[in-house]
Design a protein around this motif. Structure first.
Motif, PDB file in Angstrom:
ATOM      1  N   VAL A  64       1.066  -1.633  -0.060  1.00  0.00           N
ATOM      2  CA  VAL A  64      -0.044  -0.012  -0.273  1.00  0.00           C
ATOM      3  C   VAL A  64       0.797   1.132   0.072  1.00  0.00           C
ATOM      4  CG1 VAL A  64      -1.552   1.395   1.468  1.00  0.00           C
ATOM      5  CG2 VAL A  64      -1.822  -0.667   1.059  1.00  0.00           C
ATOM      6  N   ARG A  65       1.878   1.354   0.827  1.00  0.00           N
ATOM      7  CA  ARG A  65       2.627   2.227   1.171  1.00  0.00           C
ATOM      8  C   ARG A  65       3.641   2.303  -0.259  1.00  0.00           C
ATOM      9  NH1 ARG A  65       3.852   0.350   6.020  1.00  0.00           N
ATOM     10  NH2 ARG A  65       5.796  -0.772   5.591  1.00  0.00           N
ATOM     11  N   SER A  66       4.007   1.658  -1.345  1.00  0.00           N
ATOM     12  CA  SER A  66       4.570   1.247  -2.276  1.00  0.00           C
ATOM     13  C   SER A  66       3.472   2.486  -3.368  1.00  0.00           C
ATOM     14  CB  SER A  66       5.137   0.595  -2.990  1.00  0.00           C
ATOM     15  OG  SER A  66       5.518   0.821  -4.034  1.00  0.00           O
ATOM     16  N   GLU A  67       2.501   1.759  -3.366  1.00  0.00           N
ATOM     17  CA  GLU A  67       1.781   2.353  -4.685  1.00  0.00           C
ATOM     18  C   GLU A  67       0.974   3.669  -4.251  1.00  0.00           C
ATOM     19  OE1 GLU A  67       0.555   0.064  -7.310  1.00  0.00           O
ATOM     20  OE2 GLU A  67       2.452  -0.695  -6.619  1.00  0.00           O
ATOM     21  N   ILE A  68       1.145   4.407  -3.122  1.00  0.00           N
ATOM     22  CA  ILE A  68       0.582   5.055  -2.689  1.00  0.00           C
ATOM     23  C   ILE A  68       1.548   6.677  -3.322  1.00  0.00           C
ATOM     24  CG2 ILE A  68       0.255   6.646  -1.076  1.00  0.00           C
ATOM     25  CD1 ILE A  68      -1.017   5.009   0.617  1.00  0.00           C
ATOM     26  N   ILE A  69       2.863   5.818  -2.812  1.00  0.00           N
ATOM     27  CA  ILE A  69       3.650   6.986  -2.961  1.00  0.00           C
ATOM     28  C   ILE A  69       3.548   7.163  -5.435  1.00  0.00           C
ATOM     29  CG2 ILE A  69       6.766   6.517  -2.942  1.00  0.00           C
ATOM     30  CD1 ILE A  69       6.251   6.124  -0.493  1.00  0.00           C
ATOM     31  N   LYS A  70       3.907   5.890  -5.505  1.00  0.00           N
ATOM     32  CA  LYS A  70       3.570   6.379  -6.911  1.00  0.00           C
ATOM     33  C   LYS A  70       2.747   6.943  -8.224  1.00  0.00           C
ATOM     34  CE  LYS A  70       5.255   1.131  -7.460  1.00  0.00           C
ATOM     35  NZ  LYS A  70       5.242  -0.546  -8.127  1.00  0.00           N
ATOM     36  N   GLU A  71       1.728   6.776  -6.482  1.00  0.00           N
ATOM     37  CA  GLU A  71       0.928   7.630  -7.150  1.00  0.00           C
ATOM     38  C   GLU A  71       1.121   9.345  -7.251  1.00  0.00           C
ATOM     39  OE1 GLU A  71      -1.900   7.531  -8.684  1.00  0.00           O
ATOM     40  OE2 GLU A  71      -2.219   4.690  -8.959  1.00  0.00           O
ATOM     41  N   GLY A  72       2.306   9.081  -5.917  1.00  0.00           N
ATOM     42  CA  GLY A  72       2.732  10.779  -5.900  1.00  0.00           C
ATOM     43  C   GLY A  72       2.256  11.988  -4.899  1.00  0.00           C
ATOM     44  N   GLU A  73       1.313  10.949  -4.314  1.00  0.00           N
ATOM     45  CA  GLU A  73       0.787  11.296  -3.210  1.00  0.00           C
ATOM     46  C   GLU A  73       2.192  11.589  -1.888  1.00  0.00           C
ATOM     47  OE1 GLU A  73      -2.906   8.591  -2.232  1.00  0.00           O
ATOM     48  OE2 GLU A  73      -2.722   8.345  -4.602  1.00  0.00           O
ATOM     49  N   ASN A  74       1.587  12.094  -0.662  1.00  0.00           N
ATOM     50  CA  ASN A  74       2.618  12.637   0.270  1.00  0.00           C
ATOM     51  C   ASN A  74       2.325  12.029   1.397  1.00  0.00           C
ATOM     52  OD1 ASN A  74       3.824  13.903   2.970  1.00  0.00           O
ATOM     53  ND2 ASN A  74       3.480  15.493   1.576  1.00  0.00           N
ATOM     54  N   LEU A  75       3.594  10.971   1.813  1.00  0.00           N
ATOM     55  CA  LEU A  75       2.521  10.036   3.282  1.00  0.00           C
ATOM     56  C   LEU A  75       2.984  10.596   4.489  1.00  0.00           C
ATOM     57  CD1 LEU A  75       3.242   5.921   2.362  1.00  0.00           C
ATOM     58  CD2 LEU A  75       0.797   7.848   2.907  1.00  0.00           C
ATOM     59  N   ASN A  76       4.077  11.938   4.671  1.00  0.00           N
ATOM     60  CA  ASN A  76       4.218  12.469   5.873  1.00  0.00           C
ATOM     61  C   ASN A  76       3.353  12.527   6.877  1.00  0.00           C
ATOM     62  OD1 ASN A  76       6.563  12.671   4.711  1.00  0.00           O
ATOM     63  ND2 ASN A  76       6.688  14.833   4.156  1.00  0.00           N
ATOM     64  N   TYR A  77       2.148  12.763   6.533  1.00  0.00           N
ATOM     65  CA  TYR A  77       1.158  13.043   8.175  1.00  0.00           C
ATOM     66  C   TYR A  77       0.605  11.468   8.239  1.00  0.00           C
ATOM     67  CZ  TYR A  77       1.078  17.964   5.843  1.00  0.00           C
ATOM     68  OH  TYR A  77       2.015  19.050   5.624  1.00  0.00           O
ATOM     69  N   SER A  78       0.927  10.417   7.460  1.00  0.00           N
ATOM     70  CA  SER A  78       0.552   9.220   7.883  1.00  0.00           C
ATOM     71  C   SER A  78       1.071   8.727   9.310  1.00  0.00           C
ATOM     72  CB  SER A  78       0.409   8.514   6.840  1.00  0.00           C
ATOM     73  OG  SER A  78      -0.591   8.723   5.897  1.00  0.00           O
ATOM     74  N   ILE A  79       0.208   7.579   9.709  1.00  0.00           N
ATOM     75  CA  ILE A  79       0.631   7.222  10.583  1.00  0.00           C
ATOM     76  C   ILE A  79       1.834   5.620  10.565  1.00  0.00           C
ATOM     77  CG2 ILE A  79       0.171   6.153  12.927  1.00  0.00           C
ATOM     78  CD1 ILE A  79      -1.918   8.631  12.782  1.00  0.00           C
ATOM     79  N   TYR A  80       2.528   5.113  11.777  1.00  0.00           N
ATOM     80  CA  TYR A  80       2.958   3.676  10.870  1.00  0.00           C
ATOM     81  C   TYR A  80       2.841   3.149  11.913  1.00  0.00           C
ATOM     82  CZ  TYR A  80       6.023  -0.099  10.579  1.00  0.00           C
ATOM     83  OH  TYR A  80       6.464  -1.131  10.278  1.00  0.00           O
TER      84      TYR A  80
END
Length: 112
Positions: A64-80
């Motif tokens: 999921v994280r890899s695909e989200i990044i491929k879409e050009g979305e920023n994950l800096n606000y997401s939680i791990y």
């Protein structure tokens, strides 16, 4: 310094397991869910987007994280959270090639 504007989307990441054929015995994994669709759609039309979601340390979360990044979305606000398991749905094909949502998988419903 000016803050750059972007679309901020909040919600669950989701995985769609879509049947490869009408036998509904093998499935291909795709990034999915309404939240992801909104963020990815914004990114695809050139609008910066960021996603607030939660993912874990399992293989599906990594996908999921890899695909989200491929879409050009920023994950800096997401939680791990290592214990989080991303939700998913198995999508079956009928004899008429219609898609039906068959089985939902949500092992950690309290982590959203």
């Amino acid at each position: 310094m000016l803050q750059k504007e972007f679309v901020l989307v909040y919600g669950d990441a989701f995985v769609d397991y879509i049947a490869d054929d009408k036998s509904n015995t093998s499935f291909t994994k795709f990034l999915g869910g309404a939240t992801i669709n909104v963020a990815a759609g914004a990114s695809r039309i050139g609008t910066p987007s960021a996603l607030i979601t939660i993912s874990g340390e399992d293989e599906t979360s990594s996908f999921v994280r890899s695909e989200i990044i491929k879409e050009g979305e920023n994950l800096n606000y997401s939680i791990y959270a290592p214990e989080k398991r991303v939700s998913g749905v198995y999508v079956h094909l009928t004899e008429d090639n219609e898609r039906i949502f068959k089985d939902y998988v949500d092992e950690t419903p309290d982590l959203q």
